[in-house]
Design an enzyme around this catalytic site. Structure first.
Site: not given
Length: 502
Positions: A182, A287, A387
């Site tokens: 989104e 990532c 993370e």
């Protein structure tokens, strides 16, 4: 779509044209460099989702039966159009994600590698053949498409990550529903328009905009045969569990906490350059970013000083200007990342370069956080354990290679890692012993080329199949073995023309 002034509507895409949807629900799309709302995203209802899935379902039989020659012709045309206009796509990515244009262009280029790989799909779909496996009995194998498949993409690579999946899915005869993030949805619509221009039949590539409502319908709708997902580990676990419970193939790539080990014999200038590039590129929203630098032995002070010198020289600002690093994708994410820097400081770590005080080359309402270097981090600090997904590089000091290796292998993730050394024996031992799916030796971001496969171990991957490469081809197809006996020969008519592929 209307002008990019906040009144622009970003819709769904089905049957090769925009689809506004019926839910009436929208979400703002914002330029991270200015904080200005540039459009409204249509959020799908369950009914909207089913209509898009139905379009993919209806298009599947004809596309499945389309010859490889015709399929690859469309792939080649898409590749040529993408190559001609990739700058346009890069600028769209920058306007919604925030990464600098050169980085966005690199993203498109890496995604295009998978398109080029898929152009050779005919070779990859070849089966095997055994004549006279038994008397007058032949056996051969084939691979066939699954049907409609879904790709659920993250915000950090709105073009590259979808291109890890949909070129192979389409080339192998499947139809696709792409659910983009989104936060930066326009790239998906641009790609859909390019597919239509390349001659892809209506319904083969579709875009479903939305939130959890759209995701859940893709996971439970029986028409969707496989799901590819990239995102955080908790959501990857949810996607994998829900999708497989409803009989689907699922490859769900989750989170990461990537370490880089620097041994005492390493070239420290090379290592310092690599840490800056891998830690702060794309504002750390990768990532495969290196977020934990493990300095072995007595090199830490010198290495940290070299990284500091390079970091303070970076310019944070609007990705369309002369900047090295752009903003974070949303204000909420910027504040979350900054809170980890706050926590590290409270826990006793040393803030060597403080991105919270950055003076950006951009508008004051942008979502700014400069490159941040934190030293003397310990393994119990949240800045190490979590993370963060931002431009924060933590330095952990250890005494030995074994201690460094244990840090990596004892962690919950196994996505990417790197070692910097001039010792071939140490590098070879590391690649054998480390429990991580992608390993770099003097390479900080070891993202494989398209003909290899991308994916990690442990909580960085749910499912048995990695993205793209031969594993990607196998994910989007299923094998069939045919055993045949023909007792009566048949003859065709006479045709002296050169045979053609159609």
């Amino acid at each position: 779509m209307t002008q990019n002034d906040g009144t622009r509507t970003i819709s769904h895409w089905l049957d090769n044209k925009p689809f506004a949807g019926t839910s009436g629900e929208t979400a703002p799309v914002t330029n991270p460099a200015t904080g200005v709302v540039t459009g409204r995203l249509a959020l799908a209802s369950v009914e909207d989702s089913r209509r898009v899935i139905d379009a993919a379902t209806a298009a599947f039989p004809a596309w499945r039966d389309t010859s490889l020659a015709k399929r690859t012709a469309v792939l080649f045309k898409f590749r040529e159009l993408l190559n001609e206009r990739k700058q346009e796509l890069a600028e769209i990515i920058t306007s919604e994600h925030g990464k600098v244009v050169s980085d966005a262009l690199g993203e498109v280029t890496r995604g295009q590698e998978v398109v080029e790989f898929a152009c050779g799909i005919s070779h990859l779909l070849k089966g095997g053949m055994t004549e006279n496996a038994s008397t007058n009995v032949d056996v051969h194998s084939i691979r066939q498409p699954l049907g409609p498949v879904a790709v659920i993409a993250p915000f950090n690579f709105p073009a590259m990550v979808p291109m890890w999946f949909f070129p192979i899915a389409i080339a192998t005869g499947n139809t696709v529903v792409l659910k983009p993030s989104e936060k930066d949805p326009t790239a998906a619509i641009w790609i859909a328009e390019l597919w239509a221009e390349a001659g892809l039949p209506a319904g083969v590539f579709n875009v479903l905009q939305g939130d959890k409502t759209a995701v859940d319908e893709l996971l439970v709708n029986p028409a969707i045969k496989a799901v590819s997902f990239v995102g955080s580990t908790p959501i990857a676990q949810y996607v994998y569990a829900t999708g497989t419970a409803h009989g689907k193939r699922v490859q769900a790539l989750g989170g990461a906490k990537n370490h880089a080990i620097v041994l005492p014999d390493a070239d420290l200038d090379l290592a310092a350059d690599a840490m800056v590039n891998a830690g702060f590129g794309s504002a750390g929203e990768r990532c495969m970013a290196i977020s934990a630098l493990v300095a072995v032995g007595d090199i830490a002070d010198e290495l940290v000083a070299k990284i500091k010198d390079r970091t303070v020289a970076l310019t944070t600002g609007d990705g369309t200007r002369d900047s090295d690093m752009g903003p974070l994708v949303t204000k909420a994410h910027r504040d979350r990342v900054a809170s980890y820097v706050d926590a590290g400081e409270r826990d006793g770590a040393t803030i060597v370069v403080d991105g919270r005080t950055v003076q950006p080359n951009g508008e004051p309402n942008g979502f700014w956080l400069g490159p941040t270097l934190i030293d003397n981090v310990t393994t119990d600090m949240s800045v190490y354990t979590d993370e963060i997904f931002g431009p924060v590089l933590s330095v952990i000091r250890v005494d030995s290679y074994d201690e460094a290796l244990d840090l990596i292998n004892s962690g919950p993730f196994g996505n990417g890692t790197a070692i910097f050394t001039n010792d071939g024996g140490a590098a070879r031992r590391f690649q054998n012993e480390v429990e991580v799916g992608m390993v770099g030796i003097n390479v900080p971001i070891p993202v494989p080329t398209a003909y290899y496969s991308f994916g990690g171990w442990k909580n960085s991957l749910f499912g048995d199949t990695h993205a793209h490469g031969t594993e990607g081809v196998h994910f989007f197809t299923r094998g069939k073995v045919v055993t045949s006996r023909w007792l009566d020969p048949s003859h065709g008519g006479i045709n002296l023309g050169f045979p053609q592929n159609n």
